[in-house]
Design a protein around this motif. Structure first.
Motif, short mmCIF file in Angstrom:
data_model
loop_
_atom_site.label_atom_id
_atom_site.label_comp_id
_atom_site.label_asym_id
_atom_site.label_seq_id
_atom_site.Cartn_x
_atom_site.Cartn_y
_atom_site.Cartn_z
N UNK A 194 37.61 27.13 45.48
CA UNK A 194 36.72 25.99 45.29
C UNK A 194 35.57 26.38 44.36
N UNK A 195 35.03 27.57 44.58
CA UNK A 195 33.89 28.02 43.78
C UNK A 195 34.25 28.11 42.30
N UNK A 196 35.40 28.71 42.00
CA UNK A 196 35.81 28.80 40.59
C UNK A 196 35.97 27.42 39.97
N UNK A 197 36.48 26.50 40.79
CA UNK A 197 36.74 25.15 40.31
C UNK A 197 35.45 24.40 39.99
N UNK A 198 34.47 24.51 40.86
CA UNK A 198 33.26 23.68 40.68
C UNK A 198 32.20 24.36 39.79
N UNK A 199 32.35 25.66 39.56
CA UNK A 199 31.34 26.42 38.80
C UNK A 199 30.83 25.73 37.53
N UNK A 200 31.73 25.17 36.70
CA UNK A 200 31.21 24.59 35.45
C UNK A 200 30.35 23.35 35.67
#
Lengths: 319, 319
Positions: B14-20
């Motif tokens: 989830x973190x990688x996905x929302x980071x941007x």
């Protein structure tokens, strides 16, 4: 040393000297405020400085440049505000005695802060005459060095170090804006900014109802602050001869703002950036918002001077 | 995917996905608060998150994990608070339609924010029944995906990413403390923290006058929030079945705090750190200050959940 009009080198030396004692405060921005202002603003957040204000820089520099003899006798000042707390803490951190004259009607929270930093407080009547005569008596008795809150080249150099840090991080700024009260922050900021890049414009912002710096600047002769009345209670004082000379030399313009504009700018920063700034700090953003044509598309640095607010008075502020 | 009880890997993805899309918020500390608390506290400042609250993490994750078909039909929720604004903004950033049901007595500033993010607002009577039935009608008509503010595994994973960032920067924490309302932040925080290091204690803090999570946790059976009445208006809701299960599994303890303790903790953060946090965010520090023996000399992470405060109501708060 530093008995003469300072230059950028003096400020850089001051910066190296005070670095171990101060916080390097963050530079923040808000896309939402940029949209509203029509320019790109970088806020140098001295509200996060020790004692909650840039004043700690100047006070620390004044103390670190004392001779050993002077250190033994301590420092003294009269102040009801941030300078008192700044000098008291800077003195304590350096094992030096601080004598602070405070008007007996100073806010309890300020009295407590200064006492908490271990300063020796003498209370006096809340008049300038009483403050000065009480301070004189103390200086005569103790031999302490008087540290004026702004009309002092060492203090001015200390205050200029905030702009040095801001321009280290954002060297491409077109304009730097600072609020003006006694002029210590403004004159240090002006020497630093013009010294880094003479093309940078330095603009001051001042409350309409405490516009002595504006009057002095436009008339090119000293006009004292008479019955100032503004929510920006850090900006009530008149310029000193040293700060006025520097401001006439280095500052490009002074803009004045209304009380409503100050409160609106303060609300914007509180709501959008979630940081606490005092009304005096909002004056600079108010000056930008009231002069959008001048600032349009420019890269603007704003010195947020402090964050000391009496929370119990907030209800009246944001009605 | 994510129809089952999530684990730390789900939160990392989830973190990688929302980071941007999210802000990486700063981790701050205050020496003065540490002195008062007798421990070393690191504040993860989600008050600086987009829309001013951690809710933007969960909403963004829920939207990014929609199928293409689902994206075409948009998302829907009912909320008068931060989740509405978070879902509206996350939807707009991804070109997706958002339908928000808001009680007609919602604060003007929240209505404006949600409308400003381009969501389609439907007003209803301020009862849970009216909110749910209005939402159902909209979902039936539009085919939009309902995004629950906390009882939703995708949302829970999104909220857990704040603790991931905190522990990336401060991997040596002994305890992580989060406030608990519906339990989305707490359950995400618990899975993330225990997943990083199973020795980390996870403690929740809750207002005494909205202590349904405390009751449910101690009795190990669901107790709804009945007539909650606290200044911490983000913590009025009951747990959901998904969040309750995770909390029973992963949380070490829940401490309750009084209204006076909440206000004192909030004042401390405002005055000492010069940052604006909402009352719900102060509940965690209040829990630490009310249990000094437990926290003594420990390294403590606190999730500051948000910074949305109605400035016009501040006068009543800090009297």
């Amino acid at each position: 040393m530093l008995h003469n009009y300072p230059n950028i080198e003096n400020i850089k030396i001051a910066h190296e000297l005070i670095k171990p004692f101060i916080h390097r405060t963050p530079v923040l921005k808000s896309n939402l405020i940029n949209e509203i202002a029509g320019c790109e603003i970088y806020f140098k957040c001295e509200n996060f400085q020790k004692v909650g204000a840039f004043k700690f820089r100047g006070a620390t520099h004044a103390i670190l440049t004392l001779s050993e003899d002077e250190k033994r006798n301590g420092v003294a000042t009269h102040s009801s505000g941030n300078h008192a707390a700044a000098l008291a803490l800077a003195a304590r951190m350096n094992g030096i005695k601080a004598y602070i004259v405070m008007p007996n009607n100073s806010p309890e929270v300020k009295k407590k802060a200064v006492a908490g930093y271990g300063a020796e407080i003498t209370y006096c009547q809340p008049t300038l005459a009483a403050r000065e005569s009480t301070l004189e008596t103390i200086v005569n008795k103790t031999g302490a060095t008087m540290v004026h809150p702004y009309n002092n080249y060492k203090v001015i150099c200390g205050q200029g170090t905030a702009a040095i840090e801001l321009l280290e991080e954002k060297p491409y700024l077109d304009v730097v804006v600072a609020p003006v009260g006694g002029g210590g922050l403004l004159s240090g900021t002006a020497i630093a900014s013009k010294g880094v890049n003479s093309n940078i414009k330095v603009i001051a912002a001042e409350p309409e109802y405490a516009n002595d710096a504006y009057q002095s600047f436009k008339q090119k002769k000293f006009v004292p602050s008479l019955k100032p009345n503004t929510i920006a209670d850090g900006l009530l004082t008149s310029l000193g001869d040293k700060t006025f000379e520097i401001i006439l030399d280095k500052v490009d313009d002074i803009y004045t703002v209304s009380e409503v504009q100050i409160i609106e700018a303060m609300r914007l920063i509180w709501e959008r950036m979630k940081i606490i700034i005092e009304p005096s700090s909002a004056v600079a953003l108010a000056g930008v918002l009231a002069n959008k044509d001048f600032f349009k598309n420019k890269k603007v640095g704003i010195i947020i001077s402090g964050g000391n607010v009496e929370l119990s008075k907030l209800g009246d502020l944001f009605k």
